[in-house]
Motif scaffolding. Structure first.
Motif, PDB file in Angstrom:
ATOM      1  N   LYS A  12       0.832  -1.216   0.000  1.00 28.94           N
ATOM      2  CA  LYS A  12       0.000   0.000   0.000  1.00 28.94           C
ATOM      3  C   LYS A  12       0.858   1.253   0.000  1.00 28.94           C
ATOM      4  CE  LYS A  12      -3.966  -1.971   2.451  1.00 28.94           C
ATOM      5  NZ  LYS A  12      -4.731  -1.936   3.709  1.00 28.94           N
ATOM      6  N   GLU A  15       2.540   1.819  -3.361  1.00 28.04           N
ATOM      7  CA  GLU A  15       1.605   2.312  -4.375  1.00 28.04           C
ATOM      8  C   GLU A  15       1.356   3.807  -4.206  1.00 28.04           C
ATOM      9  OE1 GLU A  15      -1.792  -0.220  -3.985  1.00 28.04           O
ATOM     10  OE2 GLU A  15      -0.906  -1.808  -5.223  1.00 28.04           O
ATOM     11  N   LYS A  16       1.199   4.242  -2.949  1.00 27.80           N
ATOM     12  CA  LYS A  16       1.004   5.674  -2.680  1.00 27.80           C
ATOM     13  C   LYS A  16       2.220   6.475  -3.111  1.00 27.80           C
ATOM     14  CE  LYS A  16      -1.958   5.462   1.408  1.00 27.80           C
ATOM     15  NZ  LYS A  16      -1.963   5.717   2.857  1.00 27.80           N
ATOM     16  N   ASN A  18       4.496   5.646  -5.278  1.00 29.15           N
ATOM     17  CA  ASN A  18       4.626   5.598  -6.734  1.00 29.15           C
ATOM     18  C   ASN A  18       3.706   6.625  -7.387  1.00 29.15           C
ATOM     19  OD1 ASN A  18       5.385   4.775  -9.286  1.00 29.15           O
ATOM     20  ND2 ASN A  18       3.853   3.156  -9.356  1.00 29.15           N
ATOM     21  N   ALA A  19       2.484   6.730  -6.888  1.00 33.85           N
ATOM     22  CA  ALA A  19       1.537   7.701  -7.440  1.00 33.85           C
ATOM     23  C   ALA A  19       2.037   9.128  -7.210  1.00 33.85           C
ATOM     24  CB  ALA A  19       0.166   7.513  -6.802  1.00 33.85           C
ATOM     25  N   ARG A  20       2.540   9.371  -6.001  1.00 31.56           N
ATOM     26  CA  ARG A  20       3.037  10.708  -5.661  1.00 31.56           C
ATOM     27  C   ARG A  20       4.249  11.073  -6.525  1.00 31.56           C
ATOM     28  NH1 ARG A  20       2.466  10.062  -0.349  1.00 31.56           N
ATOM     29  NH2 ARG A  20       4.467   9.042  -0.182  1.00 31.56           N
ATOM     30  N   ASN A  21       5.187  10.127  -6.660  1.00 32.58           N
ATOM     31  CA  ASN A  21       6.388  10.381  -7.456  1.00 32.58           C
ATOM     32  C   ASN A  21       6.056  10.576  -8.929  1.00 32.58           C
ATOM     33  OD1 ASN A  21       7.937  10.134  -5.160  1.00 32.58           O
ATOM     34  ND2 ASN A  21       8.502   8.017  -5.558  1.00 32.58           N
ATOM     35  N   SER A  22       5.142   9.773  -9.454  1.00 29.88           N
ATOM     36  CA  SER A  22       4.746   9.903 -10.856  1.00 29.88           C
ATOM     37  C   SER A  22       4.112  11.259 -11.115  1.00 29.88           C
ATOM     38  CB  SER A  22       3.755   8.805 -11.235  1.00 29.88           C
ATOM     39  OG  SER A  22       4.344   7.544 -11.098  1.00 29.88           O
ATOM     40  N   ALA A  23       3.291  11.716 -10.174  1.00 26.66           N
ATOM     41  CA  ALA A  23       2.638  13.015 -10.325  1.00 26.66           C
ATOM     42  C   ALA A  23       3.673  14.140 -10.319  1.00 26.66           C
ATOM     43  CB  ALA A  23       1.621  13.229  -9.209  1.00 26.66           C
ATOM     44  N   SER A  26       5.582  14.175 -13.558  1.00 25.73           N
ATOM     45  CA  SER A  26       4.707  14.671 -14.612  1.00 25.73           C
ATOM     46  C   SER A  26       4.616  16.195 -14.563  1.00 25.73           C
ATOM     47  CB  SER A  26       3.325  14.045 -14.470  1.00 25.73           C
ATOM     48  OG  SER A  26       2.463  14.544 -15.448  1.00 25.73           O
TER      49      SER A  26
END
Length: 84
Positions: A12, A15-16, A18-23, A26
């Motif tokens: 979990k 995943e959080k 990864n989402a934060r880093n990807s954002a 971007s």
């Protein structure tokens, strides 16, 4: 899917993160593209977009998303482009 509780929690958390880093990556790429497009078009707000792009690159570097040399290279290229 893991069975051990700590492993489930790590999934979990990863995943959080990864989402934060990807954002964040971007946002950095978008800021750089906006600056490039504005410079090509000869827009008036190029200075502001340059500052935002440099800030985004620094933020990504401070969070460990890009290495120091990439941050320096990107900022150097943008500065040269701005001066042109």
């Amino acid at each position: 899917m893991p069975i051990i509780k700590s492993a489930i929690e790590r999934v979990k958390t990863n995943e959080k993160a990864n989402a934060r880093n990807s954002a964040e990556l971007s946002k950095m790429r978008t800021a750089i593209k906006k600056f490039e497009k504005a410079k090509t078009a000869g827009a008036d707000n190029v200075e502001t977009l340059y500052r935002e792009a440099v800030s985004a690159v620094d933020r990504a570097h401070s969070k460990g998303l890009i290495k120091a040399n990439k941050a320096a290279r990107d900022k150097s290229r943008m500065a040269a482009r701005l001066a042109k």
